[in-house]
Design a protein around this motif. Sequence first.
Motif, mmCIF file in Angstrom:
data_model
loop_
_atom_site.group_PDB
_atom_site.id
_atom_site.type_symbol
_atom_site.label_atom_id
_atom_site.label_comp_id
_atom_site.label_asym_id
_atom_site.label_seq_id
_atom_site.Cartn_x
_atom_site.Cartn_y
_atom_site.Cartn_z
ATOM 1 N N VAL A 52 0.859 -1.179 0.000
ATOM 2 C CA VAL A 52 0.000 0.000 0.000
ATOM 3 C C VAL A 52 0.894 1.228 0.000
ATOM 4 N N LEU A 53 0.772 2.034 -1.048
ATOM 5 C CA LEU A 53 1.633 3.196 -1.271
ATOM 6 C C LEU A 53 0.820 4.481 -1.126
ATOM 7 N N PHE A 54 1.308 5.380 -0.299
ATOM 8 C CA PHE A 54 0.733 6.723 -0.190
ATOM 9 C C PHE A 54 1.716 7.680 -0.867
ATOM 10 N N LYS A 72 -0.047 -4.901 3.696
ATOM 11 C CA LYS A 72 -1.408 -5.187 4.125
ATOM 12 C C LYS A 72 -1.698 -6.649 3.818
ATOM 13 N N MET A 73 -2.323 -7.351 4.738
ATOM 14 C CA MET A 73 -2.669 -8.743 4.485
ATOM 15 C C MET A 73 -3.828 -8.813 3.503
ATOM 16 N N GLY A 74 -3.667 -9.628 2.461
ATOM 17 C CA GLY A 74 -4.713 -9.802 1.467
ATOM 18 C C GLY A 74 -5.483 -11.076 1.719
ATOM 19 N N GLY A 75 -6.417 -11.379 0.834
ATOM 20 C CA GLY A 75 -7.203 -12.600 0.965
ATOM 21 C C GLY A 75 -8.349 -12.432 1.934
ATOM 22 N N LYS A 76 -9.486 -13.015 1.594
ATOM 23 C CA LYS A 76 -10.662 -12.962 2.456
ATOM 24 C C LYS A 76 -10.572 -14.033 3.538
ATOM 25 N N ASP A 77 -10.875 -13.642 4.774
ATOM 26 C CA ASP A 77 -10.818 -14.588 5.908
ATOM 27 C C ASP A 77 -9.465 -15.284 5.959
ATOM 28 N N ALA A 78 -8.396 -14.468 5.868
ATOM 29 C CA ALA A 78 -7.042 -15.017 5.790
ATOM 30 C C ALA A 78 -6.599 -15.669 7.090
ATOM 31 N N ARG A 104 17.381 0.339 -2.194
ATOM 32 C CA ARG A 104 17.329 0.908 -0.852
ATOM 33 C C ARG A 104 16.369 0.020 -0.055
ATOM 34 N N VAL A 105 16.835 -0.538 1.050
ATOM 35 C CA VAL A 105 16.064 -1.508 1.830
ATOM 36 C C VAL A 105 15.838 -0.941 3.224
ATOM 37 N N LEU A 106 14.592 -0.941 3.658
ATOM 38 C CA LEU A 106 14.245 -0.348 4.948
ATOM 39 C C LEU A 106 13.609 -1.396 5.856
ATOM 40 N N GLU A 107 14.061 -1.443 7.112
ATOM 41 C CA GLU A 107 13.485 -2.324 8.123
ATOM 42 C C GLU A 107 13.664 -1.684 9.484
ATOM 43 N N HIS A 108 12.941 -2.197 10.470
ATOM 44 C CA HIS A 108 13.051 -1.667 11.823
ATOM 45 C C HIS A 108 14.365 -2.119 12.453
ATOM 46 N N THR A 109 14.972 -1.221 13.248
ATOM 47 C CA THR A 109 16.245 -1.527 13.899
ATOM 48 C C THR A 109 16.098 -2.655 14.903
ATOM 49 N N ASN A 110 15.114 -2.539 15.793
ATOM 50 C CA ASN A 110 14.895 -3.546 16.834
ATOM 51 C C ASN A 110 13.769 -4.464 16.399
ATOM 52 N N LYS A 111 14.100 -5.486 15.617
ATOM 53 C CA LYS A 111 13.066 -6.358 15.068
ATOM 54 C C LYS A 111 12.386 -7.185 16.144
ATOM 55 N N LYS A 112 13.085 -7.466 17.245
ATOM 56 C CA LYS A 112 12.453 -8.244 18.320
ATOM 57 C C LYS A 112 11.258 -7.492 18.890
ATOM 58 N N GLU A 113 11.405 -6.176 19.082
ATOM 59 C CA GLU A 113 10.330 -5.393 19.662
ATOM 60 C C GLU A 113 9.335 -4.923 18.607
ATOM 61 N N LYS A 114 9.787 -4.811 17.339
ATOM 62 C CA LYS A 114 8.962 -4.209 16.303
ATOM 63 C C LYS A 114 8.301 -5.230 15.386
ATOM 64 N N LYS A 115 8.361 -6.519 15.727
ATOM 65 C CA LYS A 115 7.630 -7.490 14.926
ATOM 66 C C LYS A 115 6.158 -7.102 14.885
ATOM 67 N N TYR A 116 5.558 -7.263 13.722
ATOM 68 C CA TYR A 116 4.166 -6.851 13.568
ATOM 69 C C TYR A 116 3.275 -8.075 13.638
ATOM 70 N N CYS A 125 -5.149 -3.788 8.690
ATOM 71 C CA CYS A 125 -4.219 -2.823 9.255
ATOM 72 C C CYS A 125 -2.903 -2.856 8.479
ATOM 73 N N LEU A 126 -2.106 -1.823 8.694
ATOM 74 C CA LEU A 126 -0.914 -1.626 7.877
ATOM 75 C C LEU A 126 0.349 -1.797 8.702
ATOM 76 N N ALA A 127 1.316 -2.520 8.149
ATOM 77 C CA ALA A 127 2.637 -2.664 8.750
ATOM 78 C C ALA A 127 3.638 -2.049 7.787
ATOM 79 N N GLY A 128 4.387 -1.069 8.249
ATOM 80 C CA GLY A 128 5.336 -0.441 7.330
ATOM 81 C C GLY A 128 5.905 0.843 7.868
ATOM 82 N N PHE A 129 6.096 1.815 6.985
ATOM 83 C CA PHE A 129 6.870 2.998 7.327
ATOM 84 C C PHE A 129 6.150 4.270 6.886
#
Length: 295
Positions: A52-54, A72-78, A104-116, A125-129
């Motif tokens: 999902v791009l804004f 964003k998670m796709g699929g009905k009743d996923a 250019r690759v972007l990810e959260h620094t603390n992946k343990k705490e920032k897992k979605y 709901c949206l997971a991203g930046f």
Amino acid sequence: MAVNDRNGLDWTISKKPPKHYRLVINSFSSLTSEEKYESGEFEAGGYKWKLVLFPNGNKDRDVKDHISLYLKMGGKDAIKPHKIVTIDYKLFLLNRHNGKERYRVLEHTNKKEKKYCFYKTIVGCLAGFDLFIPLDLFRDTSEGYLIDDRCEFGAEVFVSETTRVTNFSTLNTPSHLYSKSFCFSKQSYCAWELCLYPKGCGIGEGSHLSLYLCLNDPDKLPPGSKILAEFNLRILDQIHGNHCSKATKVRWFDAANPSFCHHQMITLEENARFSMDDSCIIEVEVTIQGVSVPG
């Protein structure tokens, strides 16, 4: 090269394209009047996803002067009721500066705490930046991100399956119990399950919780075939977040060797300290590296 910015994000430069999805936009200017753009669906870790791009930033989050990019998670009743799908993810943007393709690759620094975590009740709901890239940097053609009105975004999504065992201290079961089966790929013969020994087995009996990762139905494997997998088993610390994790290097699974066990996954005393409500939460990540099929 890796850079950590003030927003707690890591961005790196990679020569390799994203493993799971590439979104090519041939006319970015046509999107600038739109609030957002959703890609087609793609599969990763046994689930369907969208980007999902804004193009002018996510106004609902008061973003200005930046592109916002999310999963964003796709699929009905996923997701089944009471199910949790936890992910690590990376989002990509192609750079073609001086004719050389880099991402250019972007990810959260603390992946343990920032897992979605995606739940049945919040699919969509949206997971991203929010601040994926400044608009002035992106639009400057000399920087190499937007050339001839063309750009490319991408994603990698790594799914963790989570199993909750309730009333752990009073379990009145045989020596072990199995989870429901789960998949990280489209192949039915790549289905997995967890086998838990609450009081331990082998060298862990009486002192540790023991945990197996097993092929759900090894008889479904084509004759003589093997699955090359890398996996990580984790007992979640529900109090402090200091999870107990056991990582294993790449390993072959087949009909003759359908499982792998950590006999001393965690001591019974430590596992009791991890729980908020007498539950044990187990997380597993499996990455299929390859499948060997004779002939």
